[in-house]
Structures are given as C-alpha cells and as structure tokens.
Design a protein around this motif. Structure first.
Motif, PDB file in Angstrom:
ATOM      1  N   GLY A 181      14.821  19.554 -11.443  1.00  0.00           N
ATOM      2  CA  GLY A 181      14.164  18.601 -10.566  1.00  0.00           C
ATOM      3  C   GLY A 181      15.093  17.879  -9.612  1.00  0.00           C
ATOM      4  N   LYS A 182      16.381  18.190  -9.692  1.00  0.00           N
ATOM      5  CA  LYS A 182      17.345  17.546  -8.809  1.00  0.00           C
ATOM      6  C   LYS A 182      18.057  18.588  -7.962  1.00  0.00           C
ATOM      7  CE  LYS A 182      18.339  13.600 -11.824  1.00  0.00           C
ATOM      8  NZ  LYS A 182      19.426  12.826 -12.513  1.00  0.00           N
ATOM      9  N   GLU A 183      18.698  18.120  -6.912  1.00  0.00           N
ATOM     10  CA  GLU A 183      19.462  19.022  -6.066  1.00  0.00           C
ATOM     11  C   GLU A 183      20.792  19.377  -6.727  1.00  0.00           C
ATOM     12  OE1 GLU A 183      17.880  17.608  -1.640  1.00  0.00           O
ATOM     13  OE2 GLU A 183      20.001  17.505  -2.157  1.00  0.00           O
ATOM     14  N   ARG A 184      21.295  20.545  -6.361  1.00  0.00           N
ATOM     15  CA  ARG A 184      22.608  20.952  -6.854  1.00  0.00           C
ATOM     16  C   ARG A 184      23.660  20.041  -6.223  1.00  0.00           C
ATOM     17  NH1 ARG A 184      23.840  27.305  -7.045  1.00  0.00           N
ATOM     18  NH2 ARG A 184      21.820  27.105  -8.107  1.00  0.00           N
ATOM     19  N   GLU A 185      24.603  19.590  -7.040  1.00  0.00           N
ATOM     20  CA  GLU A 185      25.618  18.683  -6.543  1.00  0.00           C
ATOM     21  C   GLU A 185      27.018  19.196  -6.839  1.00  0.00           C
ATOM     22  OE1 GLU A 185      25.214  14.896  -8.474  1.00  0.00           O
ATOM     23  OE2 GLU A 185      25.845  15.653 -10.423  1.00  0.00           O
ATOM     24  N   LEU A 186      27.940  18.818  -5.977  1.00  0.00           N
ATOM     25  CA  LEU A 186      29.331  19.209  -6.155  1.00  0.00           C
ATOM     26  C   LEU A 186      29.930  18.481  -7.353  1.00  0.00           C
ATOM     27  CD1 LEU A 186      32.076  19.600  -3.508  1.00  0.00           C
ATOM     28  CD2 LEU A 186      32.446  17.972  -5.349  1.00  0.00           C
ATOM     29  N   VAL A 187      30.689  19.221  -8.142  1.00  0.00           N
ATOM     30  CA  VAL A 187      31.464  18.624  -9.227  1.00  0.00           C
ATOM     31  C   VAL A 187      32.938  18.565  -8.821  1.00  0.00           C
ATOM     32  CG1 VAL A 187      32.183  18.835 -11.626  1.00  0.00           C
ATOM     33  CG2 VAL A 187      29.842  19.448 -10.968  1.00  0.00           C
ATOM     34  N   ALA A 188      33.486  19.744  -8.485  1.00  0.00           N
ATOM     35  CA  ALA A 188      34.890  19.811  -8.093  1.00  0.00           C
ATOM     36  C   ALA A 188      35.148  21.126  -7.380  1.00  0.00           C
ATOM     37  CB  ALA A 188      35.805  19.693  -9.311  1.00  0.00           C
ATOM     38  N   THR A 189      36.077  21.084  -6.428  1.00  0.00           N
ATOM     39  CA  THR A 189      36.498  22.297  -5.740  1.00  0.00           C
ATOM     40  C   THR A 189      38.014  22.330  -5.670  1.00  0.00           C
ATOM     41  OG1 THR A 189      36.400  21.273  -3.553  1.00  0.00           O
ATOM     42  CG2 THR A 189      34.419  22.419  -4.309  1.00  0.00           C
ATOM     43  N   ILE A 190      38.544  23.524  -5.485  1.00  0.00           N
ATOM     44  CA  ILE A 190      39.984  23.698  -5.351  1.00  0.00           C
ATOM     45  C   ILE A 190      40.250  24.853  -4.407  1.00  0.00           C
ATOM     46  CG2 ILE A 190      40.118  25.180  -7.403  1.00  0.00           C
ATOM     47  CD1 ILE A 190      42.895  23.885  -7.939  1.00  0.00           C
ATOM     48  N   THR A 191      41.212  24.661  -3.500  1.00  0.00           N
ATOM     49  CA  THR A 191      41.590  25.743  -2.604  1.00  0.00           C
ATOM     50  C   THR A 191      42.647  26.617  -3.276  1.00  0.00           C
ATOM     51  OG1 THR A 191      43.420  24.551  -1.563  1.00  0.00           O
ATOM     52  CG2 THR A 191      41.215  24.191  -0.656  1.00  0.00           C
ATOM     53  N   SER A 192      42.902  27.764  -2.671  1.00  0.00           N
ATOM     54  CA  SER A 192      43.925  28.641  -3.226  1.00  0.00           C
ATOM     55  C   SER A 192      45.293  27.974  -3.197  1.00  0.00           C
ATOM     56  CB  SER A 192      43.969  29.955  -2.450  1.00  0.00           C
ATOM     57  OG  SER A 192      44.253  29.713  -1.079  1.00  0.00           O
ATOM     58  N   GLY A 193      45.456  27.005  -2.309  1.00  0.00           N
ATOM     59  CA  GLY A 193      46.712  26.275  -2.241  1.00  0.00           C
ATOM     60  C   GLY A 193      46.798  25.107  -3.194  1.00  0.00           C
ATOM     61  N   GLY A 194      45.709  24.859  -3.928  1.00  0.00           N
ATOM     62  CA  GLY A 194      45.721  23.821  -4.946  1.00  0.00           C
ATOM     63  C   GLY A 194      45.154  22.480  -4.518  1.00  0.00           C
ATOM     64  N   ARG A 195      44.590  22.411  -3.328  1.00  0.00           N
ATOM     65  CA  ARG A 195      43.993  21.137  -2.891  1.00  0.00           C
ATOM     66  C   ARG A 195      42.662  20.959  -3.617  1.00  0.00           C
ATOM     67  NH1 ARG A 195      43.591  20.125   3.401  1.00  0.00           N
ATOM     68  NH2 ARG A 195      45.829  20.308   3.075  1.00  0.00           N
ATOM     69  N   THR A 196      42.469  19.801  -4.235  1.00  0.00           N
ATOM     70  CA  THR A 196      41.278  19.556  -5.039  1.00  0.00           C
ATOM     71  C   THR A 196      40.388  18.476  -4.426  1.00  0.00           C
ATOM     72  OG1 THR A 196      42.454  17.932  -6.384  1.00  0.00           O
ATOM     73  CG2 THR A 196      42.446  20.208  -7.171  1.00  0.00           C
ATOM     74  N   ASN A 197      39.139  18.530  -4.819  1.00  0.00           N
ATOM     75  CA  ASN A 197      38.152  17.531  -4.415  1.00  0.00           C
ATOM     76  C   ASN A 197      37.213  17.331  -5.592  1.00  0.00           C
ATOM     77  OD1 ASN A 197      36.671  15.796  -2.677  1.00  0.00           O
ATOM     78  ND2 ASN A 197      35.181  17.429  -2.338  1.00  0.00           N
ATOM     79  N   TYR A 198      36.952  16.077  -5.945  1.00  0.00           N
ATOM     80  CA  TYR A 198      36.113  15.771  -7.098  1.00  0.00           C
ATOM     81  C   TYR A 198      34.973  14.842  -6.695  1.00  0.00           C
ATOM     82  CZ  TYR A 198      39.917  17.483 -10.092  1.00  0.00           C
ATOM     83  OH  TYR A 198      40.883  18.253 -10.707  1.00  0.00           O
ATOM     84  N   ALA A 199      33.854  15.002  -7.365  1.00  0.00           N
ATOM     85  CA  ALA A 199      32.801  14.007  -7.261  1.00  0.00           C
ATOM     86  C   ALA A 199      33.298  12.725  -7.913  1.00  0.00           C
ATOM     87  CB  ALA A 199      31.540  14.500  -7.965  1.00  0.00           C
ATOM     88  N   ASP A 200      32.880  11.588  -7.360  1.00  0.00           N
ATOM     89  CA  ASP A 200      33.333  10.305  -7.914  1.00  0.00           C
ATOM     90  C   ASP A 200      32.966  10.168  -9.386  1.00  0.00           C
ATOM     91  OD1 ASP A 200      32.685   8.360  -4.876  1.00  0.00           O
ATOM     92  OD2 ASP A 200      34.427   9.544  -5.503  1.00  0.00           O
TER      93      ASP A 200
END
Length: 121
Positions: free
Chosen positions: A42-61
């Motif tokens: 019932g909810k939209e898909r949300e980002l948890v975490a991503t990482i590039t091949s170079g190791g740059r990361t991004n996280y949900a708060d």
C-alpha cells in the motif's frame, strides 16, 4: 541475460541484525551503481541505500547510522548490513543495479525479485 539474485531476508526481533546480499549474474557489463529499496504493502517503493562502483554512498535518513551498504565490484555483489532493526523496517527489500554494457545495450537498470524482511517488536 542479467539477473539480480537476492538473499538474506527473514524474521528478526527488534534490535537484531540481518545482512542482505544481491548478485548480478551475467557478463559483459560494469557496475555504475547498486542499491536497495523497500516497499510496504500500500506504500510507494522507497530508497534505502545506494552505492556507486567508486564507493560513494547515499542513505535514507531513517536508516543512517544503522544500515551499511557495500559493493564488491569483482563479484558484482552488493550487501546491506542492517543493525538495530525496528518494526518499521519491515518491508520487501528490492535490489537495484545500474549497469553499463560494452555493446549496443549501453546503460540498463535492473531489479531483483524482492526479499521479505520482518522485524517483530
């Protein structure tokens, strides 16, 4: 043909840990980035975490300081270490991969089939 194969989901008590893994099978590509998303019914898909091949990361708060994403470019594998799990982390977790192909396919994005994580209070 590329497939994303996920593993590591399951049932855990609140405060526990799980480790998700996702392997991109196939040949002829390089990883641009890989990541994890999650979806509650019932909810939209949300980002948890991503990482590039170079190791740059991004996280949900909501998962910062609890989850850690890592990538093994040689094995075409991304991991998500989830610690201090909470009931609100319960969801189906989907692996995502952005891949570059040397042939005419160029850049393509793939999704895994999803793995269920259930956190009991």
């Amino acid at each position: 043909q590329v497939q994303l194969v996920e593993s590591g989901g399951g049932l855990v008590q609140s405060g526990g840990s799980l480790r998700l893994s996702c392997v991109a099978s196939g040949r002829g590509f390089e990883i641009n980035a890989m990541g994890w998303y999650r979806q509650d019914p019932g909810k939209e898909r949300e980002l948890v975490a991503t990482i590039t091949s170079g190791g740059r990361t991004n996280y949900a708060d909501s998962v910062k300081d609890r989850f850690t994403i890592s990538v093994d470019n040689a094995q075409n594998t991304v991991h998500l270490q989830m610690n201090s799990l909470k009931p609100e982390d319960t969801a189906v977790y989907y692996c995502n991969a952005g891949l570059y192909f040397a042939d005419e396919r160029g850049y393509l994005e793939y999704w895994g089939q999803g793995t269920l994580v259930t956190v009991r209070s």
